[in-house]
Scaffold this active site. Structure first.
Site, PDB file in Angstrom:
ATOM      1  N   ASP A 165      62.882   6.930  -2.279  1.00  0.00           N
ATOM      2  CA  ASP A 165      62.526   7.536  -0.997  1.00  0.00           C
ATOM      3  C   ASP A 165      61.059   7.256  -0.689  1.00  0.00           C
ATOM      4  OD1 ASP A 165      61.867   9.356  -3.169  1.00  0.00           O
ATOM      5  OD2 ASP A 165      61.443  10.884  -1.656  1.00  0.00           O
ATOM      6  N   HIS A 195      51.278   5.262   0.946  1.00  0.00           N
ATOM      7  CA  HIS A 195      51.316   6.261   2.021  1.00  0.00           C
ATOM      8  C   HIS A 195      50.490   5.863   3.246  1.00  0.00           C
ATOM      9  CE1 HIS A 195      52.738   9.924  -0.575  1.00  0.00           C
ATOM     10  NE2 HIS A 195      53.288   8.782  -0.973  1.00  0.00           N
ATOM     11  N   ASP A 253      54.682   2.295  -3.319  1.00  0.00           N
ATOM     12  CA  ASP A 253      55.121   3.612  -3.806  1.00  0.00           C
ATOM     13  C   ASP A 253      56.559   3.867  -3.382  1.00  0.00           C
ATOM     14  OD1 ASP A 253      55.126   6.149  -4.863  1.00  0.00           O
ATOM     15  OD2 ASP A 253      53.934   7.037  -3.256  1.00  0.00           O
ATOM     16  N   GLU A 271      61.530  12.291  -4.405  1.00  0.00           N
ATOM     17  CA  GLU A 271      60.221  12.461  -5.039  1.00  0.00           C
ATOM     18  C   GLU A 271      59.154  12.797  -4.008  1.00  0.00           C
ATOM     19  OE1 GLU A 271      56.348  11.656  -6.888  1.00  0.00           O
ATOM     20  OE2 GLU A 271      57.184  10.728  -5.096  1.00  0.00           O
TER      21      GLU A 271
END
Length: 380
Positions: A71, A353, A102, A135
């Site tokens: 995710d 992110h 990530d 997560e």
């Protein structure tokens, strides 16, 4: 034919798996793993997708595990991206897209390493992959759901490696052997509303709240320990919802986040906050309510076999002996540590992110090679 981790990373990035959407990522991985002889189970809980895969016998004396997530966080302003966030385009030496760093590259690398390893040199033992779709979210129905299912079904890992990005600037420079704990304190002060010109007729909850926050931030919580930096406390929001300038509000709220080392626990910090609150209540007459959300306790995997095995593999591939660190935020290792010894190693995480998240293509192959070395050494 060996699995190309760069291609697999690209295939995963093209899956729009923003938490809690599966986006096709776990379906893709399950197909690959089943084709390589892994026994696979989808462990979905409360709408959260998770995948368990094992090669080898259940209950094998030596069982090495990998943990990761597919995710990703939302893309933000899509127009601000240089390349489409789910396009997985390769340009200027990078693979671009949400989750590239990530941590779809990490999942691709350990999946490719595990499949090729058991295919080419079947070990005397078992290899387990636990991959979650939760997560980046609350985390309560992700790796925790996998671990709960494993316990109920007699599945266990002897040791585990989490493939999160761990390197600040250079591939190989850092691995995680623990993490700080995290607790969020939700504070609400209840006073008495009144006219700002007549404060003696009111009880100002903001004054009491500011006094409490001042005491919380007046001194450092500690100076750090042998393997941990100093604990940190941050006030992240203060609000009373009062649009008027001549009214003392009845309520005020604040939220505080503490990242703590092994000198503290979530319970001890909650008790510390309650002690400060009691003093401010006595002094001001304002009453408080406190809600504490402990998202993880601090933990440490001491240097030893597992740490050395991973560090040796990293050094062999990169020429760097990784620093043993407990820095950064939380990860799902905080759940795995209750099941078995766990460490973390992955790529450079500078763009995770962010808009234009990307991974250096020339790091993905070496990451697979590191994970392969770990498996070879573990089962040697």
């Amino acid at each position: 034919m060996p699995i190309d981790p760069v291609q697999l990373t690209a295939d995963l990035v093209r899956c729009p798996s923003v938490t809690p959407e599966e986006g096709g990522a776990l379906v893709l991985l399950e197909g690959l793993l089943r084709g390589a002889g892994f026994e696979c189970h989808r462990i979905d809980r409360n709408g959260v997708p998770n995948l368990f895969a094992r090669w080898g016998a259940r209950g094998a004396a030596k069982t090495f595990g990998f943990n990761g997530h597919t995710d990703v966080v939302p893309v933000g302003d899509e127009a601000a991206w240089t390349h489409p966030p789910f396009g997985a385009e390769i340009s200027d030496g990078f693979l671009w897209g949400r989750g590239a760093t990530d941590m779809k590259s990490g999942v691709a690398a350990f999946t490719a390493a595990a499949i090729d390893f058991v295919t080419e040199t079947p070990p005397d033992g078992a290899v387990i992959l636990t991959i979650t779709g939760d997560e980046e979210g609350a985390g309560r129905d992700g790796t925790l759901a996998l671990l709960d299912w494993m316990e109920a079904n007699g599945e266990a890992m002897s040791h585990c490696l989490v493939g999160e990005p761990t390197c600040p600037e250079r591939m190989g420079e850092m691995m995680k052997i623990g993490r700080r704990g995290s607790i969020t304190l939700y504070l609400e002060a209840q006073g008495v509303q009144g006219h700002a010109a007549y404060p003696h007729r009111a009880k100002n909850p903001l004054h009491a709240l500011v006094s409490l926050l001042g005491q919380m931030t007046a001194q450092p919580l500690d100076a750090g320990t042998a393997h941990f930096d100093a604990s940190t406390l941050q006030i992240v929001t203060i609000d009373c919802g009062n649009p008027a300038t001549n009214v003392i509000p009845a309520k005020a709220r604040a939220t505080v986040n503490i990242r703590f080392n092994d000198l503290h626990s979530g319970a001890s910090l909650s008790d510390w906050a309650k002690g400060l609150i009691a003093g401010v209540e006595t002094e001001t007459g304002v009453t408080f309510t406190l809600r504490a959300d402990i998202s993880g306790e601090s933990f440490l995997t001491p240097p030893g076999m597992l740490v050395d095995l991973v560090a040796d593999a990293v050094e062999a591939e990169t020429g760097l002996r990784p620093e043993l660190s407990t820095s950064g935020g939380t990860s799902d290792a905080r759940f795995v540590k209750n099941h078995c010894p766990v460490v973390e190693f992955g790529l450079v995480g500078q763009t995770m992110h962010s808009v234009d998240e990307r991974v250096a293509v020339d790091q993905i192959g070496p990451l697979k090679a590191i994970y392969t070395r770990v498996l070879q050494a573990y089962f040697a």
